[in-house]
Design an enzyme around this catalytic site. Structure first.
Site, mmCIF file in Angstrom:
data_model
loop_
_atom_site.group_PDB
_atom_site.id
_atom_site.type_symbol
_atom_site.label_atom_id
_atom_site.label_comp_id
_atom_site.label_asym_id
_atom_site.label_seq_id
_atom_site.Cartn_x
_atom_site.Cartn_y
_atom_site.Cartn_z
ATOM 1 N N ASP A 139 -29.682 -7.150 -25.254
ATOM 2 C CA ASP A 139 -30.217 -6.288 -26.306
ATOM 3 C C ASP A 139 -31.669 -5.891 -26.034
ATOM 4 O O ASP A 139 -32.390 -5.480 -26.939
ATOM 5 C CB ASP A 139 -30.093 -6.981 -27.671
ATOM 6 C CG ASP A 139 -30.787 -8.329 -27.678
ATOM 7 O OD1 ASP A 139 -31.230 -8.775 -26.597
ATOM 8 O OD2 ASP A 139 -30.896 -8.923 -28.760
ATOM 9 N N HIS A 155 -40.516 3.501 0.537
ATOM 10 C CA HIS A 155 -40.477 3.220 -0.902
ATOM 11 C C HIS A 155 -40.169 1.743 -1.161
ATOM 12 O O HIS A 155 -39.340 1.400 -2.004
ATOM 13 C CB HIS A 155 -39.471 4.140 -1.606
ATOM 14 C CG HIS A 155 -40.015 5.519 -1.820
ATOM 15 N ND1 HIS A 155 -39.279 6.560 -2.312
ATOM 16 C CD2 HIS A 155 -41.255 6.033 -1.596
ATOM 17 C CE1 HIS A 155 -40.033 7.648 -2.386
ATOM 18 N NE2 HIS A 155 -41.235 7.360 -1.949
ATOM 19 N N ASP A 192 -49.111 2.166 -2.655
ATOM 20 C CA ASP A 192 -48.857 3.503 -3.193
ATOM 21 C C ASP A 192 -48.596 3.287 -4.680
ATOM 22 O O ASP A 192 -47.529 2.792 -5.063
ATOM 23 C CB ASP A 192 -47.645 4.100 -2.473
ATOM 24 C CG ASP A 192 -47.311 5.524 -2.920
ATOM 25 O OD1 ASP A 192 -47.822 5.956 -3.965
ATOM 26 O OD2 ASP A 192 -46.526 6.188 -2.210
ATOM 27 N N ASP A 209 -51.017 9.704 -8.273
ATOM 28 C CA ASP A 209 -50.205 9.195 -7.165
ATOM 29 C C ASP A 209 -51.139 9.004 -5.975
ATOM 30 O O ASP A 209 -51.539 9.973 -5.331
ATOM 31 C CB ASP A 209 -49.104 10.238 -6.873
ATOM 32 C CG ASP A 209 -48.152 9.804 -5.780
ATOM 33 O OD1 ASP A 209 -48.280 8.685 -5.264
ATOM 34 O OD2 ASP A 209 -47.256 10.615 -5.441
ATOM 35 N N HIS A 220 -41.494 12.034 6.550
ATOM 36 C CA HIS A 220 -41.420 12.591 5.194
ATOM 37 C C HIS A 220 -42.329 13.813 5.073
ATOM 38 O O HIS A 220 -43.095 14.132 5.989
ATOM 39 C CB HIS A 220 -41.759 11.536 4.129
ATOM 40 C CG HIS A 220 -43.130 10.927 4.254
ATOM 41 N ND1 HIS A 220 -44.272 11.571 3.844
ATOM 42 C CD2 HIS A 220 -43.532 9.710 4.725
ATOM 43 C CE1 HIS A 220 -45.315 10.774 4.047
ATOM 44 N NE2 HIS A 220 -44.900 9.652 4.590
ATOM 45 N N HIS A 250 -45.964 17.065 -2.561
ATOM 46 C CA HIS A 250 -45.044 17.427 -3.651
ATOM 47 C C HIS A 250 -45.906 17.817 -4.838
ATOM 48 O O HIS A 250 -47.055 17.391 -4.949
ATOM 49 C CB HIS A 250 -44.088 16.267 -3.992
ATOM 50 C CG HIS A 250 -44.757 14.948 -4.289
ATOM 51 N ND1 HIS A 250 -45.331 14.652 -5.504
ATOM 52 C CD2 HIS A 250 -44.955 13.850 -3.512
ATOM 53 C CE1 HIS A 250 -45.829 13.420 -5.462
ATOM 54 N NE2 HIS A 250 -45.639 12.919 -4.264
ATOM 55 N N HIS A 260 -43.096 13.534 -9.076
ATOM 56 C CA HIS A 260 -42.539 14.618 -8.249
ATOM 57 C C HIS A 260 -42.246 15.731 -9.240
ATOM 58 O O HIS A 260 -41.178 15.792 -9.838
ATOM 59 C CB HIS A 260 -41.265 14.159 -7.524
ATOM 60 C CG HIS A 260 -41.543 13.077 -6.516
ATOM 61 N ND1 HIS A 260 -40.576 12.298 -5.962
ATOM 62 C CD2 HIS A 260 -42.709 12.647 -5.967
ATOM 63 C CE1 HIS A 260 -41.119 11.433 -5.109
ATOM 64 N NE2 HIS A 260 -42.415 11.630 -5.099
ATOM 65 N N GLU A 280 -50.216 13.582 1.546
ATOM 66 C CA GLU A 280 -49.924 12.192 1.874
ATOM 67 C C GLU A 280 -49.293 11.984 3.245
ATOM 68 O O GLU A 280 -48.183 11.470 3.355
ATOM 69 C CB GLU A 280 -49.024 11.582 0.800
ATOM 70 C CG GLU A 280 -47.786 12.403 0.437
ATOM 71 C CD GLU A 280 -46.931 11.668 -0.608
ATOM 72 O OE1 GLU A 280 -46.617 10.498 -0.375
ATOM 73 O OE2 GLU A 280 -46.584 12.282 -1.635
ATOM 74 N N TYR A 289 -45.749 5.373 10.631
ATOM 75 C CA TYR A 289 -45.063 4.113 10.322
ATOM 76 C C TYR A 289 -44.408 3.579 11.586
ATOM 77 O O TYR A 289 -43.465 4.196 12.095
ATOM 78 C CB TYR A 289 -44.005 4.348 9.238
ATOM 79 C CG TYR A 289 -44.553 5.136 8.055
ATOM 80 C CD1 TYR A 289 -45.220 4.505 7.018
ATOM 81 C CD2 TYR A 289 -44.437 6.530 8.038
ATOM 82 C CE1 TYR A 289 -45.751 5.234 5.967
ATOM 83 C CE2 TYR A 289 -44.970 7.274 6.988
ATOM 84 C CZ TYR A 289 -45.623 6.626 5.961
ATOM 85 O OH TYR A 289 -46.144 7.355 4.930
ATOM 86 N N ARG A 312 -50.473 5.142 5.243
ATOM 87 C CA ARG A 312 -50.350 6.414 4.517
ATOM 88 C C ARG A 312 -51.631 6.565 3.710
ATOM 89 O O ARG A 312 -52.148 5.575 3.181
ATOM 90 C CB ARG A 312 -49.120 6.414 3.601
ATOM 91 C CG ARG A 312 -48.977 7.669 2.754
ATOM 92 C CD ARG A 312 -47.567 7.898 2.188
ATOM 93 N NE ARG A 312 -47.135 6.944 1.196
ATOM 94 C CZ ARG A 312 -46.199 6.014 1.380
ATOM 95 N NH1 ARG A 312 -45.611 5.889 2.563
ATOM 96 N NH2 ARG A 312 -45.852 5.192 0.416
ATOM 97 N N GLU A 363 -52.982 9.021 0.633
ATOM 98 C CA GLU A 363 -52.477 10.022 -0.321
ATOM 99 C C GLU A 363 -53.491 10.301 -1.418
ATOM 100 O O GLU A 363 -53.983 9.383 -2.075
ATOM 101 C CB GLU A 363 -51.177 9.515 -0.971
ATOM 102 C CG GLU A 363 -50.635 10.441 -2.047
ATOM 103 C CD GLU A 363 -49.272 10.023 -2.584
ATOM 104 O OE1 GLU A 363 -48.971 8.809 -2.570
ATOM 105 O OE2 GLU A 363 -48.521 10.908 -3.021
HETATM 106 N N1 GLY Z 1 -45.070 7.461 -4.746
HETATM 107 C C1 GLY Z 1 -44.074 8.272 -4.225
HETATM 108 C C2 GLY Z 1 -44.660 9.375 -3.481
HETATM 109 O O1 GLY Z 1 -45.733 9.252 -2.966
HETATM 110 O O2 GLY Z 1 -44.112 10.434 -3.425
HETATM 111 MN MN MN Z 2 -47.284 8.030 -3.635
HETATM 112 MN MN MN Z 3 -46.593 11.177 -3.559
#
Ligand code: GLY
Ligand code: MN
Ligand code: MN
Length: 457
Positions: free
Chosen positions: A51, A255, A272, A283, A364, A368, A375, A398, A402, A422, A424
């Protein structure tokens, strides 16, 4: 514990005024015909266990149009003789429920504090929809968000079957309004930017605090708690997506959210994490050596990624294709990896999307949209053509590299084994060039080496 850091933040911004929500509704309805009806519903609660429910987050479109964040809500926009009217269906006041679950604004609260013309208890939804859809031709509604509301709309539309046959009246189409809303949400107003600046500044300081708290033996979850603790302390509602806190090989998993490992002195940690403030996301990714001093190999990769990120930010100019930052980042990354002997192909060959070696280490996209969703809404290629950047658009930048030594699909260069970097930031497009909303977050090698472990020395 966080007071000193909090003192570096500006005051929280003013909430978006009612008049702006009205203007957003008007911008949407100006694209409608007078016999269109828009229906947006909030998603249902999600069960955590038995619950217990997950913290509630309503749909971003609903926040965008009304600012209303409570559960079990439907907004309807319809045209009457008096013009367009907005109606909000909300959880009605209920003392017993409020004793257990918290106070509800109810119908009165909706009318007094929100940009809506009418408000009703959500128990009236079925009857009102049935009435309002009688003469509607197109119903704008995105199915799949709330099955109960989907069902009500289907029933209301089906009830009109006879009328359609006999008199030619009643809805003939149910269309998804997401594209129209996305187009509006893509260009941020100054009030939206204010909220995003605050979300960005909170996340920037949170990352710095995690840097200060890093040393051998710290765990990923401890650094996560520093970051998310500061989000709450600074008045954010929490994270805007589950925090990624990965050291060593975990930094090479894009991720990774397990966040359970112990950090070693020779490892890079990649965090991140972004805060959500009044529905708006930030982000940020930063990567740093747990020891506080980059090894030569770590630094070689960090320098390439940072150079790529700065080049990509520079490409965030009004009139550029939205792909310009990605192209700029990929070029610098490939040049860097050729220089370091990781890639043996020519620059042109390395960038090929089929056979180029860059995508082994950078798999990647660079950007975005960001806004109410991390996103965020907005078509990248309307009509198949990449969109041009305009003032008010916000996007992340970003790039990363890797080197997962655990990967069976590639031969990881030993020198760079399990280095994941990374970097970003969140960028606002303006006529005067890119504005980095997250610029307070340290990212030069010198700043990082000065800051990492500072609170533990
Ligand atoms: N945190 C997910 C991205 O950087 O898109
Ligand atoms: Mn991110
Ligand atoms: Mn991002």
């Amino acid at each position: 514990m966080f007071a000193e850091a909090l003192a570096r933040l500006p005051a929280q911004p003013e909430p978006t005024p009612k008049s702006e929500f009205v203007a957003r509704q008007n911008r949407l309805t100006s694209q409608f015909r007078s016999d269109d009806v828009l229906i947006l519903s909030s998603p249902p609660h999600a069960v955590h266990s038995n619950d217990v429910e997950y913290p509630y987050r309503t749909s971003s479109d609903l926040i965008y149009l009304t600012g209303w964040t409570e559960a079990e809500t439907v907004v309807v926009l319809r045209c009457t003789e008096k013009g367009w009217v907005s109606a909000l269906f909300v959880q009605p006041k209920d003392t017993l429920k409020e004793i257990w679950e918290g106070r509800r604004p109810g119908v009165e609260g909706a009318l007094s504090s929100y940009a809506v013309d009418e408000a009703y208890g959500n128990d009236e939804l079925e009857d009102r929809l049935s009435e309002w859809l009688t003469d509607a031709r197109r119903v704008f509604h995105r199915g799949g968000i709330n099955p109960h509301v989907d069902q009500l709309i289907q029933t209301a539309v089906r009830r009109r079957d006879r009328a359609r046959q006999h008199f030619g009246t009643g809805p003939v189409a149910v269309e998804d309004p997401s594209g129209m809303l996305a187009e509006l949400r893509l260009r941020k107003s100054s009030s939206e930017i204010d909220q995003m600046v605050y979300a960005s500044k909170v996340a920037a300081i949170a990352h710095e605090l995690a840097m200060r708290h890093s040393r051998e033996g710290v765990t990923e979850y401890q650094l996560q708690s520093v970051i998310e603790g500061f989000f709450s302390y600074a008045g954010a509602s929490g994270w805007s997506y589950p925090s990624i806190v990965g050291c060593g090989e975990n930094a090479t998993i894009l991720h990774y959210t397990t966040n359970r490992d112990v950090c070693g002195d020779d490892e890079v940690i990649l965090i991140d994490a972004g805060a959500e403030y009044r529905g708006y996301a930030s982000d940020i990714t930063r990567s740093w050596p747990i020891s506080g001093a980059f090894t030569d190999a770590q630094r070689e990769i960090y320098d390439v990624v940072l150079e790529a990120q700065l080049a990509a930010i520079e490409a965030c100019q009004v009139g550029n294709l939205y792909t310009a930052p990605h192209d700029a980042a990929r070029k610098v990354l490939a040049e860097g990896l050729i220089r370091l002997g990781v890639i043996s192909q020519s620059l042109e060959d390395s960038l090929d999307m089929e056979s180029g070696e860059l995508k082994r280490w950078y798999m990647h996209n660079t950007s975005h949209w960001i806004g109410l969703d991390v996103h965020d809404a907005g078509v990248y290629k309307p009509g198949g053509e990449p969109r041009l950047l305009e003032p008010g658009m916000c996007l992340t930048v970003e790039p990363g590299l890797y080197f997962g030594a655990w990967r069976p699909d590639v031969d990881c260069p030993e020198r760079y084994a399990n280095i994941g970097i990374r970097i970003e930031d969140d960028v606002l497009i303006t006529q005067d060039g890119p504005v980095v909303l997250t610029e307070d977050c340290p990212k030069t090698v010198e700043d990082i080496e000065r800051i990492v472990g500072r609170d533990l020395r």
